[in-house]
Design a protein around this motif. Structure first.
Motif, PDB file in Angstrom:
ATOM      1  N   GLU A  99      34.223  55.331  56.667  1.00  0.00           N
ATOM      2  CA  GLU A  99      34.087  53.902  56.419  1.00  0.00           C
ATOM      3  C   GLU A  99      32.725  53.581  55.805  1.00  0.00           C
ATOM      4  OE1 GLU A  99      35.271  49.875  56.377  1.00  0.00           O
ATOM      5  OE2 GLU A  99      36.420  51.718  56.688  1.00  0.00           O
ATOM      6  N   GLU A 100      31.684  54.238  56.292  1.00  0.00           N
ATOM      7  CA  GLU A 100      30.349  54.005  55.738  1.00  0.00           C
ATOM      8  C   GLU A 100      30.290  54.443  54.278  1.00  0.00           C
ATOM      9  OE1 GLU A 100      27.967  52.372  56.827  1.00  0.00           O
ATOM     10  OE2 GLU A 100      28.419  52.150  58.956  1.00  0.00           O
ATOM     11  N   LEU A 101      30.945  55.552  53.955  1.00  0.00           N
ATOM     12  CA  LEU A 101      30.966  56.025  52.575  1.00  0.00           C
ATOM     13  C   LEU A 101      31.738  55.060  51.683  1.00  0.00           C
ATOM     14  CD1 LEU A 101      30.210  58.138  50.526  1.00  0.00           C
ATOM     15  CD2 LEU A 101      32.150  59.531  51.280  1.00  0.00           C
ATOM     16  N   TYR A 102      32.835  54.531  52.199  1.00  0.00           N
ATOM     17  CA  TYR A 102      33.605  53.523  51.466  1.00  0.00           C
ATOM     18  C   TYR A 102      32.718  52.321  51.137  1.00  0.00           C
ATOM     19  CZ  TYR A 102      36.757  49.488  51.075  1.00  0.00           C
ATOM     20  OH  TYR A 102      37.371  48.327  50.682  1.00  0.00           O
ATOM     21  N   ARG A 103      31.955  51.862  52.119  1.00  0.00           N
ATOM     22  CA  ARG A 103      31.090  50.701  51.906  1.00  0.00           C
ATOM     23  C   ARG A 103      29.942  51.030  50.947  1.00  0.00           C
ATOM     24  NH1 ARG A 103      30.677  46.970  57.274  1.00  0.00           N
ATOM     25  NH2 ARG A 103      32.879  47.022  57.858  1.00  0.00           N
ATOM     26  N   THR A 104      29.435  52.254  51.030  1.00  0.00           N
ATOM     27  CA  THR A 104      28.372  52.675  50.114  1.00  0.00           C
ATOM     28  C   THR A 104      28.870  52.660  48.676  1.00  0.00           C
ATOM     29  OG1 THR A 104      27.277  54.048  51.775  1.00  0.00           O
ATOM     30  CG2 THR A 104      26.838  54.583  49.472  1.00  0.00           C
ATOM     31  N   MET A 105      30.060  53.208  48.453  1.00  0.00           N
ATOM     32  CA  MET A 105      30.626  53.223  47.106  1.00  0.00           C
ATOM     33  C   MET A 105      30.849  51.800  46.599  1.00  0.00           C
ATOM     34  SD  MET A 105      33.359  56.382  47.368  1.00  0.00           S
ATOM     35  CE  MET A 105      33.963  56.139  45.686  1.00  0.00           C
ATOM     36  N   MET A 106      31.348  50.921  47.460  1.00  0.00           N
ATOM     37  CA  MET A 106      31.576  49.537  47.062  1.00  0.00           C
ATOM     38  C   MET A 106      30.252  48.859  46.695  1.00  0.00           C
ATOM     39  SD  MET A 106      33.392  46.465  49.233  1.00  0.00           S
ATOM     40  CE  MET A 106      35.033  47.161  49.090  1.00  0.00           C
ATOM     41  N   ARG A 107      29.220  49.095  47.514  1.00  0.00           N
ATOM     42  CA  ARG A 107      27.925  48.473  47.267  1.00  0.00           C
ATOM     43  C   ARG A 107      27.310  49.000  45.964  1.00  0.00           C
ATOM     44  NH1 ARG A 107      26.200  49.387  51.822  1.00  0.00           N
ATOM     45  NH2 ARG A 107      25.026  51.298  51.501  1.00  0.00           N
ATOM     46  N   GLU A 108      27.395  50.310  45.742  1.00  0.00           N
ATOM     47  CA  GLU A 108      26.798  50.898  44.539  1.00  0.00           C
ATOM     48  C   GLU A 108      27.543  50.471  43.279  1.00  0.00           C
ATOM     49  OE1 GLU A 108      26.396  55.108  45.071  1.00  0.00           O
ATOM     50  OE2 GLU A 108      24.755  54.887  46.539  1.00  0.00           O
ATOM     51  N   ARG A 109      28.859  50.259  43.376  1.00  0.00           N
ATOM     52  CA  ARG A 109      29.608  49.762  42.218  1.00  0.00           C
ATOM     53  C   ARG A 109      29.181  48.332  41.907  1.00  0.00           C
ATOM     54  NH1 ARG A 109      31.709  47.921  38.172  1.00  0.00           N
ATOM     55  NH2 ARG A 109      29.900  49.084  37.489  1.00  0.00           N
ATOM     56  N   ALA A 110      29.040  47.507  42.968  1.00  0.00           N
ATOM     57  CA  ALA A 110      28.638  46.122  42.764  1.00  0.00           C
ATOM     58  C   ALA A 110      27.243  46.036  42.161  1.00  0.00           C
ATOM     59  CB  ALA A 110      28.688  45.367  44.090  1.00  0.00           C
ATOM     60  N   GLN A 111      26.369  46.970  42.533  1.00  0.00           N
ATOM     61  CA  GLN A 111      25.005  46.982  42.000  1.00  0.00           C
ATOM     62  C   GLN A 111      24.928  47.593  40.607  1.00  0.00           C
ATOM     63  OE1 GLN A 111      23.268  49.227  45.225  1.00  0.00           O
ATOM     64  NE2 GLN A 111      22.477  47.396  46.242  1.00  0.00           N
ATOM     65  N   GLY A 112      26.013  48.201  40.148  1.00  0.00           N
ATOM     66  CA  GLY A 112      26.004  48.860  38.852  1.00  0.00           C
ATOM     67  C   GLY A 112      25.454  50.268  38.897  1.00  0.00           C
ATOM     68  N   VAL A 113      25.132  50.772  40.101  1.00  0.00           N
ATOM     69  CA  VAL A 113      24.622  52.140  40.238  1.00  0.00           C
ATOM     70  C   VAL A 113      25.753  53.139  40.009  1.00  0.00           C
ATOM     71  CG1 VAL A 113      23.571  53.789  41.833  1.00  0.00           C
ATOM     72  CG2 VAL A 113      22.828  51.390  41.842  1.00  0.00           C
ATOM     73  N   LEU A 114      26.924  52.824  40.519  1.00  0.00           N
ATOM     74  CA  LEU A 114      28.110  53.650  40.290  1.00  0.00           C
ATOM     75  C   LEU A 114      28.803  53.128  39.037  1.00  0.00           C
ATOM     76  CD1 LEU A 114      29.827  55.944  41.562  1.00  0.00           C
ATOM     77  CD2 LEU A 114      31.161  54.154  42.702  1.00  0.00           C
ATOM     78  N   PRO A 115      29.024  53.995  38.029  1.00  0.00           N
ATOM     79  CA  PRO A 115      29.633  53.535  36.771  1.00  0.00           C
ATOM     80  C   PRO A 115      31.020  52.941  36.984  1.00  0.00           C
ATOM     81  CG  PRO A 115      28.751  55.762  36.550  1.00  0.00           C
ATOM     82  CD  PRO A 115      28.710  55.430  38.008  1.00  0.00           C
ATOM     83  N   GLN A 116      31.461  52.132  36.027  1.00  0.00           N
ATOM     84  CA  GLN A 116      32.784  51.527  36.145  1.00  0.00           C
ATOM     85  C   GLN A 116      33.880  52.581  36.015  1.00  0.00           C
ATOM     86  OE1 GLN A 116      33.544  48.241  33.467  1.00  0.00           O
ATOM     87  NE2 GLN A 116      35.161  47.440  34.784  1.00  0.00           N
ATOM     88  N   GLU A 117      33.654  53.602  35.171  1.00  0.00           N
ATOM     89  CA  GLU A 117      34.606  54.697  35.030  1.00  0.00           C
ATOM     90  C   GLU A 117      34.023  55.955  35.660  1.00  0.00           C
ATOM     91  OE1 GLU A 117      36.216  55.330  31.170  1.00  0.00           O
ATOM     92  OE2 GLU A 117      36.830  53.228  30.911  1.00  0.00           O
ATOM     93  N   VAL A 118      34.787  56.573  36.552  1.00  0.00           N
ATOM     94  CA  VAL A 118      34.315  57.751  37.275  1.00  0.00           C
ATOM     95  C   VAL A 118      35.423  58.794  37.295  1.00  0.00           C
ATOM     96  CG1 VAL A 118      32.749  56.433  38.752  1.00  0.00           C
ATOM     97  CG2 VAL A 118      35.111  56.823  39.487  1.00  0.00           C
ATOM     98  N   SER A 119      35.038  60.016  37.631  1.00  0.00           N
ATOM     99  CA  SER A 119      36.019  61.073  37.835  1.00  0.00           C
ATOM    100  C   SER A 119      35.823  61.664  39.220  1.00  0.00           C
ATOM    101  CB  SER A 119      35.872  62.167  36.775  1.00  0.00           C
ATOM    102  OG  SER A 119      34.676  62.910  36.991  1.00  0.00           O
ATOM    103  N   GLU A 120      36.855  62.284  39.755  1.00  0.00           N
ATOM    104  CA  GLU A 120      36.746  62.920  41.062  1.00  0.00           C
ATOM    105  C   GLU A 120      35.688  64.020  41.047  1.00  0.00           C
ATOM    106  OE1 GLU A 120      40.656  64.171  42.183  1.00  0.00           O
ATOM    107  OE2 GLU A 120      41.512  62.171  41.918  1.00  0.00           O
TER     108      GLU A 120
END
Length: 305
Positions: A99-120
């Motif tokens: 759950e913490e990892l899910y929230r981290t990914m959501m937060r980083e996407r919202a901040q633009g740290v995680l790109p909009q397009e990603v691969s596994e």
């Protein structure tokens, strides 16, 4: 219960991450409903509310029984065994690593740290997890309408609510959809469905919103709009409202925005006025109140500067 889970297996002492997360959500629901000691807890109702099968719900209820939150009834079933008002669900049942990892990914996407397009393949080393866990997390985002699978091995997150234009468009869409839900020919104010929503608001109003955290208010607020839309009897309108809430959850996770207590109190009173109008059958007045409520919320939420 030790809720520190292995992020790969999601298990410890026989409890899965899903079961612990469901147990927390059930406890939050009981708190929102201001459930009293002796209140009956229905596994089938919870399974429908959370969109999961009976098996994980039953396991989650077992965890709450072990904690003493629930107890068997004299007849078949479970009941609330303690006063839940002062329990902090996140202390009793901390978020699992998944759950913490899910929230981290959501937060980083919202901040633009995680790109909009990603691969596994890119996400595995980024978070130090297996492909199976990456896929599980992406499928959860997909189920919430927040990511789409691309041809090949890629995934694309949906456009987020960044900037004034996106926020304004979102609220224009919500006004159109939520007001249409109220005027649906199949609209029916389900008292059983709306009563827990009302109780959650009354609980927050009991201290004028002073002790309500931002994430708690978001949960109660989202439940109000989604349950009201669900009364339309139109699954597509309901899903559209849920999708907007998911987009808001993603964006607001980046800011950890805490609403002022007076704004929470005002929103609570506006929601209750809408419920009053709905339950007395004055749908035109309920629609007018809802439209005004969303317009005011838009003015408050729009980014400035």
């Amino acid at each position: 219960m030790d809720a520190r889970l292995d992020p790969e297996t999601g298990r410890t002492e026989g409890a899965s991450a899903l079961q612990i997360d469901l147990a927390r959500r059930i406890l939050e629901r009981l708190i929102d409903q201001a459930a009293s000691i002796g209140a009956r807890v229905s596994a089938p109702e919870l399974a429908r509310a959370f969109g999961v099968s009976r098996s994980p719900i039953s396991a989650a209820l077992d965890l709450l029984t072990e904690q003493g939150i629930l107890a068997p009834m004299a007849t078949r079933g479970l009941q609330v065994a303690v006063d839940v008002a002062d329990i902090d669900p996140h202390v009793l049942l901390p978020n699992s690593p998944v759950e913490e990892l899910y929230r981290t990914m959501m937060r980083e996407r919202a901040q633009g740290v995680l790109p909009q397009e990603v691969s596994e393949a890119e996400l595995m080393p980024r978070y130090g997890i297996s492909r199976g866990l990456v896929r599980k997390l992406l499928l959860r985002f997909a189920a919430e309408g927040l990511v789409q699978r691309l041809p090949g091995h890629g995934w694309r997150f949906v456009d987020s609510l960044e900037g004034e234009d996106a926020y304004r468009e979102s609220y224009e869409f919500r006004i159109a959809i939520e007001c249409a839900a109220l005027k649906s020919a199949r609209f029916h104010a389900d008292e059983k469905q709306l009563l827990p929503v009302r109780r959650a608001h009354e609980r927050i109003l009991s201290d004028r919103g002073a002790n309500t955290a931002g994430d708690e208010w978001f949960r109660v607020n989202a439940a109000f709009h989604e349950n009201l839309a669900a009364c339309s009897g139109n699954r597509f309108l309901t899903e559209a409202v849920r999708q907007q809430n998911n987009l808001r959850r993603m964006q607001e996770s980046a800011a950890f925005k805490e609403l002022p207590a007076d704004r929470i109190e005002q929103s609570c009173r506006e929601h209750l006025a809408i419920l009053d109008a709905v339950e007395t059958g004055d749908i035109d007045w309920a629609e007018a109140l809802l439209r005004q409520h969303l317009r005011q919320a838009a003015d408050f939420s729009l980014p400035h500067g």
